[in-house]
Motif scaffolding. Structure first.
Motif, PDB file in Angstrom:
ATOM      1  N   SER A  51      26.233  22.281  57.052  1.00 20.52           N
ATOM      2  CA  SER A  51      25.044  22.897  56.583  1.00 20.52           C
ATOM      3  C   SER A  51      25.354  23.528  55.603  1.00 20.52           C
ATOM      4  O   SER A  51      24.514  24.044  54.692  1.00 20.52           O
ATOM      5  N   MET A  52      26.578  23.924  55.242  1.00 25.50           N
ATOM      6  CA  MET A  52      27.193  24.566  53.991  1.00 25.50           C
ATOM      7  C   MET A  52      27.547  23.617  53.073  1.00 25.50           C
ATOM      8  O   MET A  52      28.252  24.191  52.108  1.00 25.50           O
ATOM      9  N   THR A  53      27.080  22.294  53.097  1.00 25.81           N
ATOM     10  CA  THR A  53      27.712  21.310  52.256  1.00 25.81           C
ATOM     11  C   THR A  53      26.428  20.309  51.603  1.00 25.81           C
ATOM     12  O   THR A  53      25.499  20.609  52.350  1.00 25.81           O
ATOM     13  N   SER A  54      26.622  19.802  50.589  1.00 28.71           N
ATOM     14  CA  SER A  54      25.839  18.739  50.150  1.00 28.71           C
ATOM     15  C   SER A  54      26.483  17.558  50.460  1.00 28.71           C
ATOM     16  O   SER A  54      27.346  17.055  49.722  1.00 28.71           O
ATOM     17  N   TRP A  55      25.863  16.619  51.264  1.00 30.86           N
ATOM     18  CA  TRP A  55      26.421  15.408  51.820  1.00 30.86           C
ATOM     19  C   TRP A  55      25.359  14.274  52.132  1.00 30.86           C
ATOM     20  O   TRP A  55      24.308  14.952  52.843  1.00 30.86           O
ATOM     21  N   ASP A  56      25.728  13.181  51.952  1.00 33.01           N
ATOM     22  CA  ASP A  56      24.524  12.190  51.950  1.00 33.01           C
ATOM     23  C   ASP A  56      25.141  11.138  53.321  1.00 33.01           C
ATOM     24  O   ASP A  56      24.448   9.992  53.594  1.00 33.01           O
ATOM     25  N   GLY A  57      26.285  11.585  53.769  1.00 31.93           N
ATOM     26  CA  GLY A  57      26.898  10.775  55.001  1.00 31.93           C
ATOM     27  C   GLY A  57      27.829   9.740  54.353  1.00 31.93           C
ATOM     28  O   GLY A  57      28.538   9.434  55.409  1.00 31.93           O
ATOM     29  N   LEU A  58      27.847   9.511  53.073  1.00 34.44           N
ATOM     30  CA  LEU A  58      29.056   8.395  52.828  1.00 34.44           C
ATOM     31  C   LEU A  58      30.115   9.164  51.767  1.00 34.44           C
ATOM     32  O   LEU A  58      31.149   9.105  51.833  1.00 34.44           O
TER      33      LEU A  58
END
Length: 306
Positions: A51-58
């Motif tokens: 929740s404290m990251t910017s992530w698209d899963g890849l």
């Protein structure tokens, strides 16, 4: 003449030495503790980190701190609408099914109704059906062209919304909440019916002798006798209302627009449709905090009243 004070005898209590705990006893707790860590504590910590990251899963995770939480409440109108709808759902879900269950259980147990077992089976029937199947059935009932509800209203000469109940932004949440109440009040009725069996019948006899009618017995005997059960059911209905997902998914998918968005469906769309896993994790953390705060508040109010 001065009376001498009698000295108090001091009671001496011999404390036993601490008994040594067999270290092997902890081995029996190890499997349960390992399951707790693996399937609850560790995923919760991972979710908070995501929740404290910017992530698209890849792609690699990019740490953004509390920015996701800030954006949720400042730049995400869908999330604010989802919170509004969820809170309204919780208010209704924690009151209406509980009230209906309490009334119907009292009628079944205290009302001397014939064929009680058949009524109980009928009330519990929605619990047997899958919630997704029930939502699909209700979607057909609400259909503005072929649904039986529209046919009944047309036969009675009563007007109905042109876009239907699920296509009208002002009516869609009420229509979805009817599905939720239909599927949950039978459960609360069965719980209250079982709990009423433990209330002492002599209390009702005494209240009857004192001149209490049906309403007085319900208010002064039934409700106090079911206080613990009511607290438990209110908490269960609150959690169920916060986590409602399948009804929205199977009927409106958040539409029309995003007028029927709830927080759980927002988490789903952000995580699996838009691939914004950081936002989805932040929204799920906010949802968890809401559940904890509301549940703890309900328990605190009940303890204060006692």
């Amino acid at each position: 003449m001065r009376q001498e004070a009698i000295p108090r005898q001091k009671l001496t209590v011999k404390r036993r030495g601490r008994e040594k705990t067999n270290p092997l006893a902890y081995l029996f707790l190890l499997p349960a503790f390992a399951m707790l860590v693996i399937f609850m504590i560790w995923p919760a910590l991972q979710t908070f980190y995501i929740s404290m990251t910017s992530w698209d899963g890849l792609s690699p995770k990019k740490f953004v701190g509390m920015q996701n939480y800030i954006n949720l409440f400042t730049n995400e109108p869908m999330f604010l609408q989802a919170i509004k709808n969820t809170l309204l759902w919780v208010v209704g879900g924690a009151t209406i099914p509980v009230f209906l269950g309490l009334v119907f259980a009292n009628l079944l147990v205290r009302g001397k109704i014939r064929f009680t077992k058949w009524f109980q089976m009928g009330f519990f029937f929605p619990q047997i059906i899958s919630s997704v199947i029930a939502a699909v059935i209700w979607k057909w009932i609400y259909d503005p062209s072929f649904g039986p509800l529209s046919a009944i209203l047309d036969g009675l000469g009563i007007g109905r919304p042109i876009a239907g109940w699920l296509g009208n932004p002002d009516l869609v949440m009420y229509a979805l909440f009817v599905i939720f109440v239909w599927g949950s009040f039978g459960y609360t009725t069965m719980i209250f019916t079982a709990a009423l069996q433990s209330v002492d019948s002599q209390l009702y006899d005494a209240a009857n002798i004192d001149g209490c009618g049906a309403w007085g017995q319900f208010r002064h005997v039934t409700i106090p006798g079911l206080r613990q059960t009511m607290t438990t059911i209110v908490i269960l209905m609150t959690i169920a209302s916060f986590s409602v997902f399948d009804i929205v998914m199977a009927t409106t998918k958040g539409g029309p627009g995003y007028s029927s968005y709830v927080v759980s469906y927002y988490v789903y769309t952000q995580g699996f449709i838009v691939n914004r896993l950081g936002f989805a994790a932040a929204a799920s953390i906010v949802l968890t905090l809401f559940i904890l705060i509301v549940s703890r508040t309900i328990i605190w109010i009940r303890e204060r009243d006692e």
